[in-house]
Scaffold this active site. Structure first.
Site, PDB file in Angstrom:
ATOM      1  N   GLU A  49      41.072  53.519  59.402  1.00 43.50           N
ATOM      2  CA  GLU A  49      39.836  53.195  58.772  1.00 43.50           C
ATOM      3  C   GLU A  49      39.944  51.555  58.634  1.00 43.50           C
ATOM      4  O   GLU A  49      40.680  51.239  57.591  1.00 43.50           O
ATOM      5  CB  GLU A  49      39.562  53.805  57.681  1.00 43.50           C
ATOM      6  CG  GLU A  49      37.948  53.810  57.210  1.00 43.50           C
ATOM      7  CD  GLU A  49      36.994  54.299  58.500  1.00 43.50           C
ATOM      8  OE1 GLU A  49      37.298  55.156  59.304  1.00 43.50           O
ATOM      9  OE2 GLU A  49      36.175  53.300  58.668  1.00 43.50           O
ATOM     10  N   SER A  50      39.346  51.004  59.504  1.00 44.35           N
ATOM     11  CA  SER A  50      39.501  49.514  59.608  1.00 44.35           C
ATOM     12  C   SER A  50      39.107  48.846  58.211  1.00 44.35           C
ATOM     13  O   SER A  50      39.744  47.963  57.930  1.00 44.35           O
ATOM     14  CB  SER A  50      38.755  48.916  60.710  1.00 44.35           C
ATOM     15  OG  SER A  50      37.529  49.184  60.925  1.00 44.35           O
ATOM     16  N   CYS A  80      42.780  50.938  68.157  1.00 44.06           N
ATOM     17  CA  CYS A  80      41.772  51.383  67.567  1.00 44.06           C
ATOM     18  C   CYS A  80      40.972  50.726  66.218  1.00 44.06           C
ATOM     19  O   CYS A  80      40.736  49.421  66.480  1.00 44.06           O
ATOM     20  CB  CYS A  80      41.619  52.964  67.405  1.00 44.06           C
ATOM     21  SG  CYS A  80      40.325  53.852  67.142  1.00 44.06           S
ATOM     22  N   ILE A 140      39.225  58.542  69.395  1.00 50.03           N
ATOM     23  CA  ILE A 140      38.774  59.205  68.095  1.00 50.03           C
ATOM     24  C   ILE A 140      38.004  58.142  67.373  1.00 50.03           C
ATOM     25  O   ILE A 140      38.608  57.069  67.033  1.00 50.03           O
ATOM     26  CB  ILE A 140      40.098  59.544  67.216  1.00 50.03           C
ATOM     27  CG1 ILE A 140      41.040  60.422  67.907  1.00 50.03           C
ATOM     28  CG2 ILE A 140      39.596  60.192  66.054  1.00 50.03           C
ATOM     29  CD1 ILE A 140      42.270  60.777  67.309  1.00 50.03           C
ATOM     30  N   ARG A 141      36.667  58.501  67.082  1.00 44.95           N
ATOM     31  CA  ARG A 141      35.848  57.906  66.528  1.00 44.95           C
ATOM     32  C   ARG A 141      36.104  56.042  67.060  1.00 44.95           C
ATOM     33  O   ARG A 141      36.030  55.151  66.237  1.00 44.95           O
ATOM     34  CB  ARG A 141      35.919  57.744  64.955  1.00 44.95           C
ATOM     35  CG  ARG A 141      35.299  58.987  64.585  1.00 44.95           C
ATOM     36  CD  ARG A 141      35.564  59.332  62.888  1.00 44.95           C
ATOM     37  NE  ARG A 141      36.927  59.168  62.559  1.00 44.95           N
ATOM     38  CZ  ARG A 141      37.443  58.263  61.674  1.00 44.95           C
ATOM     39  NH1 ARG A 141      36.924  57.132  61.446  1.00 44.95           N
ATOM     40  NH2 ARG A 141      38.656  58.149  61.344  1.00 44.95           N
ATOM     41  N   HIS A 176      44.303  55.598  71.756  1.00 52.21           N
ATOM     42  CA  HIS A 176      45.402  55.879  70.948  1.00 52.21           C
ATOM     43  C   HIS A 176      46.733  56.292  71.693  1.00 52.21           C
ATOM     44  O   HIS A 176      46.942  57.436  72.025  1.00 52.21           O
ATOM     45  CB  HIS A 176      45.395  57.261  69.829  1.00 52.21           C
ATOM     46  CG  HIS A 176      44.516  56.891  68.575  1.00 52.21           C
ATOM     47  ND1 HIS A 176      44.881  56.295  67.544  1.00 52.21           N
ATOM     48  CD2 HIS A 176      43.109  56.864  68.739  1.00 52.21           C
ATOM     49  CE1 HIS A 176      43.901  55.951  66.652  1.00 52.21           C
ATOM     50  NE2 HIS A 176      42.695  56.435  67.415  1.00 52.21           N
ATOM     51  N   GLU A 178      49.830  56.659  70.946  1.00 55.30           N
ATOM     52  CA  GLU A 178      50.996  57.272  70.014  1.00 55.30           C
ATOM     53  C   GLU A 178      50.464  58.655  70.073  1.00 55.30           C
ATOM     54  O   GLU A 178      51.366  59.391  69.623  1.00 55.30           O
ATOM     55  CB  GLU A 178      50.630  56.563  68.765  1.00 55.30           C
ATOM     56  CG  GLU A 178      49.886  56.908  67.613  1.00 55.30           C
ATOM     57  CD  GLU A 178      48.576  56.224  67.991  1.00 55.30           C
ATOM     58  OE1 GLU A 178      48.372  55.546  68.855  1.00 55.30           O
ATOM     59  OE2 GLU A 178      47.307  56.531  67.305  1.00 55.30           O
TER      60      GLU A 178
HETATM   61  N1  GLN Z   1      36.164  54.582  63.299  1.00 57.53           N
HETATM   62  C1  GLN Z   1      37.344  53.799  62.919  1.00 57.53           C
HETATM   63  C2  GLN Z   1      36.831  52.412  62.182  1.00 57.53           C
HETATM   64  O1  GLN Z   1      35.777  51.870  62.361  1.00 57.53           O
HETATM   65  C3  GLN Z   1      38.333  53.519  63.671  1.00 57.53           C
HETATM   66  C4  GLN Z   1      39.170  54.888  64.009  1.00 57.53           C
HETATM   67  C5  GLN Z   1      40.359  54.866  64.663  1.00 57.53           C
HETATM   68  O2  GLN Z   1      41.188  54.155  64.172  1.00 57.53           O
HETATM   69  N2  GLN Z   1      40.790  56.148  65.340  1.00 57.53           N
HETATM   70  O3  GLN Z   1      37.861  51.625  61.653  1.00 57.53           O
END
Ligand code: GLN
Length: 219
Positions: A49-50, A80, A140-141, A176, A178
């Protein structure tokens, strides 16, 4: 070569395992402090989560040391949330208030632009330099790279869309690597020659070329 994985939040254990798979001899260390950051030759910024990662960087006194090491050319692979943190610009998206970013990659990124967790997906990605087969991209998101600036260069594509960029020694991916069993991308990053080392090598080559005609003339 000591390889650091930023380990304040997100999927850093998966990164540590994936790096070990890509290079069983690699020394992989977690980075949580400026002293640990100083000692690494390569850095991975994991997904997560950034906003949380940005806050923890600040709290651990890592924001400025990281900015400095990036500007000095530390080879870094950001995934990401990691990519979001390195973007020069964020375009407001569905991810809530945006975190402050470090600007090492000349891109505009929009968070969560493919949708939420339920819209996460896997799809084949074309990666420059990995010619044998597409790379299995796990999104992922994921953020979307909405603009690639002049200083960054596209290096991965999902159809026609750019999903990976590089700028000098810094690589940024919206997916990702990894989380896939395909170790090629991480192995390629580990094997990539830092731009500064490249320059030194080119200089050495040029000097060899210059001296050769003189040596021939002397014979
Ligand atoms: N949605 C996350 C963000 O905004 C990033 C998602 C991820 O790292 N898989 O930080």
């Amino acid at each position: 070569m000591r390889i650091g994985v930023l380990a304040v939040q997100g999927d850093f254990p998966e990164h540590q395992r994936a790096i070990a798979r890509a290079d069983p001899r690699a020394e992989v260390v977690p980075v949580r402090s400026p002293a640990e950051l100083e000692q690494v030759d390569r850095l991975f910024l994991p997904g997560g989560e950034s906003t949380a990662i940005a806050g923890l960087l600040q709290r651990n006194g890592l924001t400025e040391p990281l900015r400095r090491r990036l500007s000095e050319g530390l080879p870094t692979l950001a995934t990401c949330a990691g990519l979001i943190l390195l973007a020069r610009r964020l375009s407001p998206g569905a991810g809530g208030p945006d975190p402050p970013t470090l600007g090492a990659l000349d891109v505009t990124v929009r968070r969560n632009d493919y949708g939420g967790q339920r819209e996460s997906f896997e799809a084949p990605v074309r990666v420059a330099g990995l010619a044998t087969a597409p790379f299995p991209g796990v999104f992922i998101r994921a953020p979307r790279i909405v603009e690639v600036g002049r200083r960054a260069q596209a290096m991965a594509w999902l159809g026609n869309e750019v999903v990976g960029v590089r700028q000098g020694n810094v690589w940024g991916l919206t997916f990702h690597p990894e989380l896939s069993t395909d170790a090629r991308l991480i192995a390629a990053f580990l094997a990539s020659v830092p731009a500064s080392a490249q320059k030194t090598r080119n200089k050495a080559t040029t000097m060899t070329r210059r001296t050769r005609p003189t040596a021939t003339a002397a014979k």
